[in-house]
Design a protein around this motif. Structure first.
Motif, mmCIF file in Angstrom:
data_model
loop_
_atom_site.group_PDB
_atom_site.id
_atom_site.type_symbol
_atom_site.label_atom_id
_atom_site.label_comp_id
_atom_site.label_asym_id
_atom_site.label_seq_id
_atom_site.Cartn_x
_atom_site.Cartn_y
_atom_site.Cartn_z
ATOM 1 N N LEU A 103 -13.508 -8.462 -64.619
ATOM 2 C CA LEU A 103 -13.533 -6.993 -63.835
ATOM 3 C C LEU A 103 -12.561 -7.213 -62.467
ATOM 4 O O LEU A 103 -12.534 -8.189 -61.982
ATOM 5 N N GLU A 154 -14.930 -3.223 -58.965
ATOM 6 C CA GLU A 154 -15.090 -2.364 -60.385
ATOM 7 C C GLU A 154 -16.558 -2.478 -60.356
ATOM 8 O O GLU A 154 -17.113 -1.171 -60.863
ATOM 9 N N THR A 158 -9.541 4.998 -62.017
ATOM 10 C CA THR A 158 -9.256 3.929 -61.094
ATOM 11 C C THR A 158 -9.304 2.544 -62.043
ATOM 12 O O THR A 158 -8.339 1.707 -61.855
ATOM 13 N N TYR A 159 -10.222 2.461 -63.279
ATOM 14 C CA TYR A 159 -10.405 1.218 -63.797
ATOM 15 C C TYR A 159 -10.042 1.443 -65.560
ATOM 16 O O TYR A 159 -10.873 1.389 -66.064
ATOM 17 N N SER A 217 -11.641 -0.376 -68.635
ATOM 18 C CA SER A 217 -12.561 -1.391 -68.164
ATOM 19 C C SER A 217 -13.743 -1.636 -69.277
ATOM 20 O O SER A 217 -13.974 -0.627 -70.009
ATOM 21 N N PHE A 239 -14.197 6.380 -61.205
ATOM 22 C CA PHE A 239 -14.133 5.227 -61.869
ATOM 23 C C PHE A 239 -13.216 5.016 -63.188
ATOM 24 O O PHE A 239 -12.408 4.030 -63.241
#
Length: 279
Positions: free
Chosen positions: A152, A156, A185-186, A189, A182
């Motif tokens: 991560l 995160e 941004t990630y 993930s 989220f």
């Protein structure tokens, strides 16, 4: 120019089923998966461009059907990616099993030959070549890195937990916004399947079924074999039914039972198919 670009991209949806057939025979499955990921990135970029262009740009791209066609493209890409991964897993199992059998034969032959030192046999070269250390074992499948030891980024997990907390408090608008941030941004993930499941449910509770469906589709596409995959696919199928896309809903709900047999999601999907009078 933007409208022409978007329209041309949307036409790609019709060509997706033949993608694998037209690919060069020298490509590896990893190459194909990489290219599929690149196409997914292009779709995400076009979606953002379409939204940024406003009502006028949406109209030039084909009206309200533009986003629906992009959703169809995304679902087709997800199915194709999953089929490639299935094929890759089958090949790995065949290679591992064949390599184990060859190794066993080498051991037995060595036992029968005078002067053969079993300790010097070494690792059996995997079928098809490659490094024996990377050949998967049929008795020890690769672990899910997203579950066992997720890698991560900084903040995160806390950003995910913030969105989940807002969802659990019933602040669905905030939850949807936080989890959308989220996603941006990630990308990639290991928490994306969960994040998009909660975002989809939050949007659904806010009455935004169309965007809820897109969130569940994104969650399933991000992790089609993870712990939330069945839930995301089930929710997507139900949402398509609510949106009046009965044929797509029936197909999607049917995939739940095929991909996740015996699961609670599969049983719920069967009930949903009956309610939609799916054939």
């Amino acid at each position: 120019m933007r409208a022409m670009t978007l329209s041309a991209a949307l036409l790609f949806s019709a060509a997706i089923p033949s993608f694998a057939q037209d690919a060069s025979r020298t490509q590896t499955l990893a190459d194909i998966k990489t290219e599929l990921g690149q196409v997914q990135g292009e779709i995400d970029g076009l979606r953002s461009e379409l939204k940024a262009s406003g009502a006028a740009g949406l109209q030039r791209a084909g009206g309200s059907s533009a986003l629906e066609r992009m959703d169809s493209m995304e679902l087709s890409l997800s199915h194709l990616t999953d089929r490639v991964e299935e094929l890759e897993n089958k090949i790995n199992r065949v290679v591992a099993d064949g390599t184990n059998r060859v190794g066993d034969l080498e051991y037995r032959v060595c036992e029968m030959e005078k002067g053969c030192d079993i300790s010097k046999l070494g690792a059996t070269k995997p079928l098809g070549g490659g490094d024996a250390s990377t050949t998967p074992s049929v008795n020890a499948p690769a672990s899910d890195s997203a579950t066992d030891s997720p890698d991560l980024a900084i903040n995160e997990k806390s950003d995910f937990e913030a969105g989940k907390a807002a969802y659990e408090k019933g602040d669905y608008a905030s939850a949807a916004d936080l989890l959308a941030t989220f996603k941006e941004t990630y990308p990639g993930s290991p928490l994306m399947g969960d994040a998009m499941y909660y975002r989809g449910d939050a949007l659904s509770k806010e009455g935004d079924t169309a965007n809820a469906a897109r969130a569940w589709l994104a969650g399933f596409s991000a992790d089609p074999t993870g712990k939330r995959a069945g839930d995301n696919l089930l929710a997507l199928g139900k949402a398509l039914g609510q949106l009046g896309q009965t044929s797509e809903a029936c197909t999607t709900l049917g995939q739940v039972g095929t991909r996740f047999p015996g699961s609670s999601a599969a049983m719920e999907a069967q009930t949903a198919r009956q309610n939609l009078n799916c054939q």
